[in-house]
Design a protein around this motif. Structure first.
Motif, PDB file in Angstrom:
ATOM      1  N   VAL A 132       0.851  -1.189   0.000  1.00 43.01           N
ATOM      2  CA  VAL A 132       0.000   0.000   0.000  1.00 43.01           C
ATOM      3  C   VAL A 132       0.889   1.241   0.000  1.00 43.01           C
ATOM      4  CG1 VAL A 132      -1.770   1.283   1.238  1.00 43.01           C
ATOM      5  CG2 VAL A 132      -1.821  -1.227   1.240  1.00 43.01           C
ATOM      6  N   LEU A 133       0.684   2.105  -0.974  1.00 44.62           N
ATOM      7  CA  LEU A 133       1.511   3.299  -1.105  1.00 44.62           C
ATOM      8  C   LEU A 133       0.837   4.497  -0.439  1.00 44.62           C
ATOM      9  CD1 LEU A 133       2.565   2.990  -4.875  1.00 44.62           C
ATOM     10  CD2 LEU A 133       3.634   1.975  -2.855  1.00 44.62           C
ATOM     11  N   PRO A 134       1.609   5.355   0.224  1.00 46.50           N
ATOM     12  CA  PRO A 134       1.020   6.560   0.839  1.00 46.50           C
ATOM     13  C   PRO A 134       0.541   7.538  -0.239  1.00 46.50           C
ATOM     14  CG  PRO A 134       3.411   6.634   0.955  1.00 46.50           C
ATOM     15  CD  PRO A 134       3.068   5.268   0.455  1.00 46.50           C
ATOM     16  N   LYS A 135      -0.359   8.398   0.133  1.00 46.62           N
ATOM     17  CA  LYS A 135      -0.880   9.382  -0.809  1.00 46.62           C
ATOM     18  C   LYS A 135       0.127  10.512  -0.972  1.00 46.62           C
ATOM     19  CE  LYS A 135      -4.815  12.451  -1.647  1.00 46.62           C
ATOM     20  NZ  LYS A 135      -6.123  12.952  -1.142  1.00 46.62           N
ATOM     21  N   PRO A 136       0.469  10.857  -2.215  1.00 50.84           N
ATOM     22  CA  PRO A 136       1.445  11.939  -2.421  1.00 50.84           C
ATOM     23  C   PRO A 136       0.852  13.310  -2.138  1.00 50.84           C
ATOM     24  CG  PRO A 136       0.589  11.179  -4.521  1.00 50.84           C
ATOM     25  CD  PRO A 136       0.038  10.250  -3.482  1.00 50.84           C
ATOM     26  N   LYS A 137       1.688  14.229  -1.695  1.00 54.16           N
ATOM     27  CA  LYS A 137       1.298  15.616  -1.508  1.00 54.16           C
ATOM     28  C   LYS A 137       1.609  16.395  -2.785  1.00 54.16           C
ATOM     29  CE  LYS A 137       2.307  15.401   3.462  1.00 54.16           C
ATOM     30  NZ  LYS A 137       3.113  15.958   4.571  1.00 54.16           N
ATOM     31  N   HIS A 138       1.246  17.661  -2.768  1.00 57.06           N
ATOM     32  CA  HIS A 138       1.494  18.500  -3.927  1.00 57.06           C
ATOM     33  C   HIS A 138       2.959  18.405  -4.358  1.00 57.06           C
ATOM     34  CE1 HIS A 138      -2.034  21.004  -4.957  1.00 57.06           C
ATOM     35  NE2 HIS A 138      -2.439  20.665  -3.729  1.00 57.06           N
ATOM     36  N   PRO A 139       3.198  18.275  -5.644  1.00 53.43           N
ATOM     37  CA  PRO A 139       4.588  18.272  -6.121  1.00 53.43           C
ATOM     38  C   PRO A 139       5.149  19.680  -6.141  1.00 53.43           C
ATOM     39  CG  PRO A 139       3.090  18.150  -7.974  1.00 53.43           C
ATOM     40  CD  PRO A 139       2.234  18.065  -6.739  1.00 53.43           C
ATOM     41  N   ALA A 140       6.455  19.756  -6.319  1.00 50.02           N
ATOM     42  CA  ALA A 140       7.121  21.062  -6.349  1.00 50.02           C
ATOM     43  C   ALA A 140       6.965  21.665  -7.734  1.00 50.02           C
ATOM     44  CB  ALA A 140       8.599  20.897  -6.005  1.00 50.02           C
ATOM     45  N   PHE A 141       5.702  21.959  -8.087  1.00 45.32           N
ATOM     46  CA  PHE A 141       5.426  22.421  -9.441  1.00 45.32           C
ATOM     47  C   PHE A 141       5.867  23.850  -9.690  1.00 45.32           C
ATOM     48  CE2 PHE A 141       1.672  23.098  -6.799  1.00 45.32           C
ATOM     49  CZ  PHE A 141       1.413  24.437  -6.982  1.00 45.32           C
ATOM     50  N   SER A 142       6.165  24.611  -8.615  1.00 42.06           N
ATOM     51  CA  SER A 142       6.500  26.025  -8.798  1.00 42.06           C
ATOM     52  C   SER A 142       7.959  26.237  -9.164  1.00 42.06           C
ATOM     53  CB  SER A 142       6.202  26.802  -7.517  1.00 42.06           C
ATOM     54  OG  SER A 142       6.962  26.274  -6.434  1.00 42.06           O
ATOM     55  N   ILE A 143       8.733  25.170  -9.161  1.00 43.67           N
ATOM     56  CA  ILE A 143      10.163  25.317  -9.428  1.00 43.67           C
ATOM     57  C   ILE A 143      10.421  25.121 -10.909  1.00 43.67           C
ATOM     58  CG2 ILE A 143      12.468  24.455  -8.915  1.00 43.67           C
ATOM     59  CD1 ILE A 143      10.997  25.833  -6.621  1.00 43.67           C
ATOM     60  N   GLY A 144      11.061  26.073 -11.534  1.00 50.49           N
ATOM     61  CA  GLY A 144      11.380  25.943 -12.955  1.00 50.49           C
ATOM     62  C   GLY A 144      11.496  27.291 -13.582  1.00 50.49           C
ATOM     63  N   ILE A 145      11.710  27.343 -14.890  1.00 47.22           N
ATOM     64  CA  ILE A 145      11.825  28.605 -15.589  1.00 47.22           C
ATOM     65  C   ILE A 145      10.499  28.944 -16.215  1.00 47.22           C
ATOM     66  CG2 ILE A 145      14.284  28.375 -16.081  1.00 47.22           C
ATOM     67  CD1 ILE A 145      13.630  27.267 -18.747  1.00 47.22           C
ATOM     68  N   MET A 146      10.253  30.213 -16.399  1.00 43.69           N
ATOM     69  CA  MET A 146       8.991  30.660 -16.970  1.00 43.69           C
ATOM     70  C   MET A 146       9.022  30.523 -18.478  1.00 43.69           C
ATOM     71  SD  MET A 146       7.388  31.353 -14.294  1.00 43.69           S
ATOM     72  CE  MET A 146       5.936  32.088 -15.027  1.00 43.69           C
ATOM     73  N   ALA A 147       7.849  30.563 -19.075  1.00 46.30           N
ATOM     74  CA  ALA A 147       7.759  30.355 -20.514  1.00 46.30           C
ATOM     75  C   ALA A 147       8.571  31.366 -21.281  1.00 46.30           C
ATOM     76  CB  ALA A 147       6.298  30.415 -20.949  1.00 46.30           C
ATOM     77  N   SER A 148       8.505  32.624 -20.879  1.00 40.00           N
ATOM     78  CA  SER A 148       9.242  33.652 -21.608  1.00 40.00           C
ATOM     79  C   SER A 148      10.733  33.422 -21.535  1.00 40.00           C
ATOM     80  CB  SER A 148       8.909  35.032 -21.042  1.00 40.00           C
ATOM     81  OG  SER A 148       9.239  35.094 -19.664  1.00 40.00           O
ATOM     82  N   GLU A 149      11.208  32.932 -20.365  1.00 38.77           N
ATOM     83  CA  GLU A 149      12.635  32.668 -20.214  1.00 38.77           C
ATOM     84  C   GLU A 149      13.053  31.494 -21.081  1.00 38.77           C
ATOM     85  OE1 GLU A 149      13.645  33.945 -15.685  1.00 38.77           O
ATOM     86  OE2 GLU A 149      12.523  32.095 -15.972  1.00 38.77           O
ATOM     87  N   GLU A 150      12.184  30.511 -21.205  1.00 39.35           N
ATOM     88  CA  GLU A 150      12.524  29.339 -21.996  1.00 39.35           C
ATOM     89  C   GLU A 150      12.641  29.687 -23.461  1.00 39.35           C
ATOM     90  OE1 GLU A 150      10.804  25.375 -21.189  1.00 39.35           O
ATOM     91  OE2 GLU A 150       9.972  25.601 -23.164  1.00 39.35           O
ATOM     92  N   VAL A 151      11.737  30.506 -23.961  1.00 37.60           N
ATOM     93  CA  VAL A 151      11.811  30.915 -25.359  1.00 37.60           C
ATOM     94  C   VAL A 151      13.113  31.643 -25.616  1.00 37.60           C
ATOM     95  CG1 VAL A 151      10.791  32.365 -27.138  1.00 37.60           C
ATOM     96  CG2 VAL A 151       9.316  31.030 -25.635  1.00 37.60           C
ATOM     97  N   HIS A 152      13.489  32.531 -24.694  1.00 32.72           N
ATOM     98  CA  HIS A 152      14.735  33.282 -24.851  1.00 32.72           C
ATOM     99  C   HIS A 152      15.929  32.333 -24.864  1.00 32.72           C
ATOM    100  CE1 HIS A 152      17.757  36.404 -24.375  1.00 32.72           C
ATOM    101  NE2 HIS A 152      18.238  35.726 -23.335  1.00 32.72           N
ATOM    102  N   THR A 153      15.908  31.347 -23.986  1.00 32.07           N
ATOM    103  CA  THR A 153      17.008  30.401 -23.913  1.00 32.07           C
ATOM    104  C   THR A 153      17.146  29.599 -25.191  1.00 32.07           C
ATOM    105  OG1 THR A 153      16.709  30.198 -21.536  1.00 32.07           O
ATOM    106  CG2 THR A 153      17.949  28.467 -22.611  1.00 32.07           C
ATOM    107  N   SER A 154      16.031  29.137 -25.746  1.00 31.93           N
ATOM    108  CA  SER A 154      16.092  28.311 -26.941  1.00 31.93           C
ATOM    109  C   SER A 154      16.643  29.079 -28.117  1.00 31.93           C
ATOM    110  CB  SER A 154      14.691  27.774 -27.282  1.00 31.93           C
ATOM    111  OG  SER A 154      13.832  28.847 -27.619  1.00 31.93           O
ATOM    112  N   LYS A 155      16.491  30.390 -28.111  1.00 33.90           N
ATOM    113  CA  LYS A 155      17.014  31.187 -29.213  1.00 33.90           C
ATOM    114  C   LYS A 155      18.509  31.413 -29.072  1.00 33.90           C
ATOM    115  CE  LYS A 155      12.765  33.763 -30.200  1.00 33.90           C
ATOM    116  NZ  LYS A 155      12.125  35.089 -30.212  1.00 33.90           N
TER     117      LYS A 155
END
Length: 685
Positions: free
Chosen positions: A644-667
């Protein structure tokens, strides 16, 4: 001038190629390296004095071969592997032996091997001849389990049956010159002289070879050599040489110069001094030495002048090297002692081959684009093929790389000491001419991201294969955290750092950012955060804290990527507008995680197994490190259908780069993809 340059490269290369050296975590190694370079320069000066002889050694005059009447048939994999090991061992051992050795490799499919250099040939001459013969023997006797080849300076032999100590007198091979003897008296004198050499080789010295000369007349001199394979006894050598000498009257006695050779002994006779004078000829009679010395006086004077001149160059070379070495240590801290210090009961050392740059250049066609496999934060990776056919992956540190000597040292330290079926294997390294190069086993199926994030290639990734990959990665990380001699934190687990072998088994690679924990240590802090967006744990990004739970977080991201067939950063600009972690948690919480599974798995997955893997992935990416399971817990959960697996809590979804930063990086980046963007963040004090 060309042969001089070749000698320098060859001399340097032979100080390192195919030699297994103990790479110790201390500054002592650099001292040894300095001594090696000094010795190389000294060898170079000595070798220059033998210009014509070295040129002759390079060409390796072929005398004959014998495939022992074995039929051509494909080798078994085991025999081929053992044969490759044998040929490599011969090339390596010849560099440090006294010119002869024999051994056997393998148990059920044993390969017996022997090499023997001529008694007057030592050092680089012997090593070069044996290495050359090791490459040529399989070509002379293709698909033959037994082979014997000999060149002017050495003989090499291998077989699937033991032949050590056995005499071969038939067949024999011979060669002779065009000059004819003037009378029968010369023939008789020559035969008597050869018999005296046989007696001295087998009775008086027991060294199984002897060489020397005698005055045929006041104006003519003759030279001779007898040599036996040094696995024979004195009596066996005598019998072999007597049998060979008995064949001379059938082929060669009317010739001034000749040689005759069976598989285990050789006799040579000539009016020119064909052998090399070295410390092994010190047992020659004084009269012979004096006569030969007079003939070489003129050459010796030239040699003395040359060595005196080159001595000055040598001192200059040594001074420049010491200046360069000290400057480099100050400039970029390139010290093997800069390895991360680990307090353990035993120091970490490893048998790691050092391969010269010339070999790397040859294997990769001078780092040609055609051999290039890819690029990353470290530099470029190339496919190479060694002389023995071994395929390798060559990782070359870019001079413009953001990573430096510390990351390079980490690779050498960790991968060389960590041995596990789910970790990539480091074969060798190269540190020459400001190059920092690592040589790995070549894995033909490239990296996990190469297949997983490609719409066509992902079709081959059925559920059974994905589950095997998840389990393999988990076992590899568990080994790092709990089963190796010290706890190792990888810190850069991601799809592009998981390589796949020919059976699609995963192997974790790239330990440039890895750190080791002391006994009892559970967490560490760094002011320099390095890793890859989308895979880094929140406590590491925000506070510089890392532990085994940091790797657990990265593993959880990998699991979810494998389940959904999408990059963690790939949903920033999608219609969902959220990270893969949050997307997976919301669909799982709603009981709909199977509806959003990778469409490529529709016909192959088992629902309960997929749900369990997604559940485990979500447990691993929870925001609080304390809530995440250990890798030992993960392995147990993956193996159990009933736990039996425990119920997971919220993931660390707030960590990362924003969409605008990602577009800039890819260029701005032409090398790495968005999800593989490796970052370095300096945290405030």
């Amino acid at each position: 001038m060309q042969w001089i340059m070749f000698l320098f490269l060859f001399s340097f290369g032979n100080c390192s190629f195919h030699k297994t050296r103990k790479v110790t975590v201390s500054l002592k190694n650099l001292s040894r390296y300095s001594m090696m370079v000094t010795q190389t320069c000294f060898d170079f000066l000595l070798l220059m004095s033998f210009g014509t002889l070295v040129t002759k050694a390079q060409t390796q005059i072929y005398l004959g071969s014998n495939c022992e009447n074995t039929s051509q048939e494909p080798f078994s994999t085991a025999y081929q592997t053992n044969l490759d090991k044998m040929l490599t061992w011969m090339s390596t051992d010849a560099a440090t032996s006294k010119g002869y050795n024999h051994t056997s490799i393998g148990i059920n499919t044993t390969v017996y091997g022997l090499y023997d250099c001529r008694g007057d040939v030592v050092g680089h001459f012997c090593e070069f001849c044996v290495s050359f013969a090791a490459r040529e023997a399989p070509k002379r006797c293709p698909n033959r389990v037994s082979a014997m080849v000999w060149y002017e300076y050495c003989i090499l032999r291998y077989s699937n049956e033991s032949f050590f100590g056995k005499i071969l007198t038939h067949p024999t091979w011979h060669g002779f010159g065009t000059k004819k003897v003037s009378n029968m008296a010369e023939v008789l004198k020559g035969e008597g002289f050869v018999r005296s050499l046989i007696r001295k080789a087998t009775e008086e010295t027991s060294q199984l070879y002897y060489l020397g000369g005698f005055n045929l007349s006041s104006t003519q001199r003759r030279y001779g050599m007898v040599h036996c394979s040094r696995d024979l006894t004195n009596e066996g050598c005598r019998q072999c040489l007597e049998a060979v000498l008995a064949q001379v009257h059938k082929c060669c006695e009317q010739k001034v110069g000749w040689f005759i050779w069976s598989g285990t002994c050789m006799i040579r006779y000539d009016d020119q001094m064909f052998y090399l004078l070295n410390n092994q000829t010190s047992s020659l009679p004084a009269s012979n030495q004096q006569t030969d010395k007079k003939r070489g006086d003129k050459r010796s004077k030239i040699l003395i002048i040359s060595i005196s001149l080159m001595g000055s160059i040598f001192l200059l070379c040594l001074s420049l090297y010491r200046f360069w070495f000290r400057r480099r240590v100050r400039k970029d801290g390139f010290r093997l002692s800069s390895f991360h210090k680990i307090q353990t009961e035993e120091s970490w050392t490893t048998d790691l081959r050092i391969i010269p740059l010339t070999t790397i250049l040859q294997s990769t066609d001078n780092f040609s684009e055609a051999c290039k496999l890819g690029e990353g934060g470290f530099g470029s990776v190339y496919k190479g093929i060694l002389a023995d056919g071994t395929q390798i992956a060559v990782k070359r540190l870019s001079k413009f790389s953001g990573q430096g000597s510390e990351e390079f040292n980490n690779e050498v330290l960790f991968i060389a000491n960590l041995q596990h079926r789910n970790l990539v294997r480091l074969l060798a390294c190269c540190l020459e001419e400001n190059e920092s190069i690592l040589v790995y086993e070549y894995l033909q199926n490239k990296s996990l991201d190469f297949h997983l994030f490609d719409d066509e290639k992902r079709k081959q990734f059925d559920w059974k294969l994905r589950l095997r990959i998840v389990n393999g990665i988990a076992r590899g990380i568990l080994y790092l955290h709990e089963d190796s001699r010290v706890t190792v934190i990888h810190r850069d687990l991601k799809a592009s750092n998981v390589l796949l072998d020919h059976d699609m088994n995963p192997k974790i690679s790239d330990f440039g950012l890895a750190r080791a924990f002391e006994i009892g240590q559970t967490q560490a802090n760094t002011k320099r955060v390095m890793g890859t967006y989308g895979y880094m744990a929140p406590e590491y990004v925000m506070q510089g804290l890392f532990s085994v739970k940091s790797d657990v977080f990265s593993f959880g991201v990998l699991v979810l990527e494998i389940m959904y067939g999408r990059k963690n950063s790939g949903l920033y600009m999608s219609e969902h507008g959220q990270t893969l972690l949050l997307y997976a948690w919301r669909t799982w919480s709603a009981g709909k995680c199977l509806e959003m599974i990778d469409p490529m798995l529709e016909k192959s997955f088992i629902g309960s197994e997929v749900e369990r893997c997604i559940h485990i992935g979500l447990l691993c990416v929870q925001e609080d490190a304390k809530d995440r399971p250990t890798m030992s817990d993960v392995v147990v959960m993956l193996a159990s259908d009933t736990m039996v697996l425990p119920k997971p809590k919220h993931p660390a979804f707030s960590i990362g780069i924003m969409a605008s930063e990602e577009v800039h990086t890819s260029k701005s980046s032409k090398i790495v993809s968005n999800s593989d963007l490796t970052v370095s963040v300096s945290l405030p004090r």
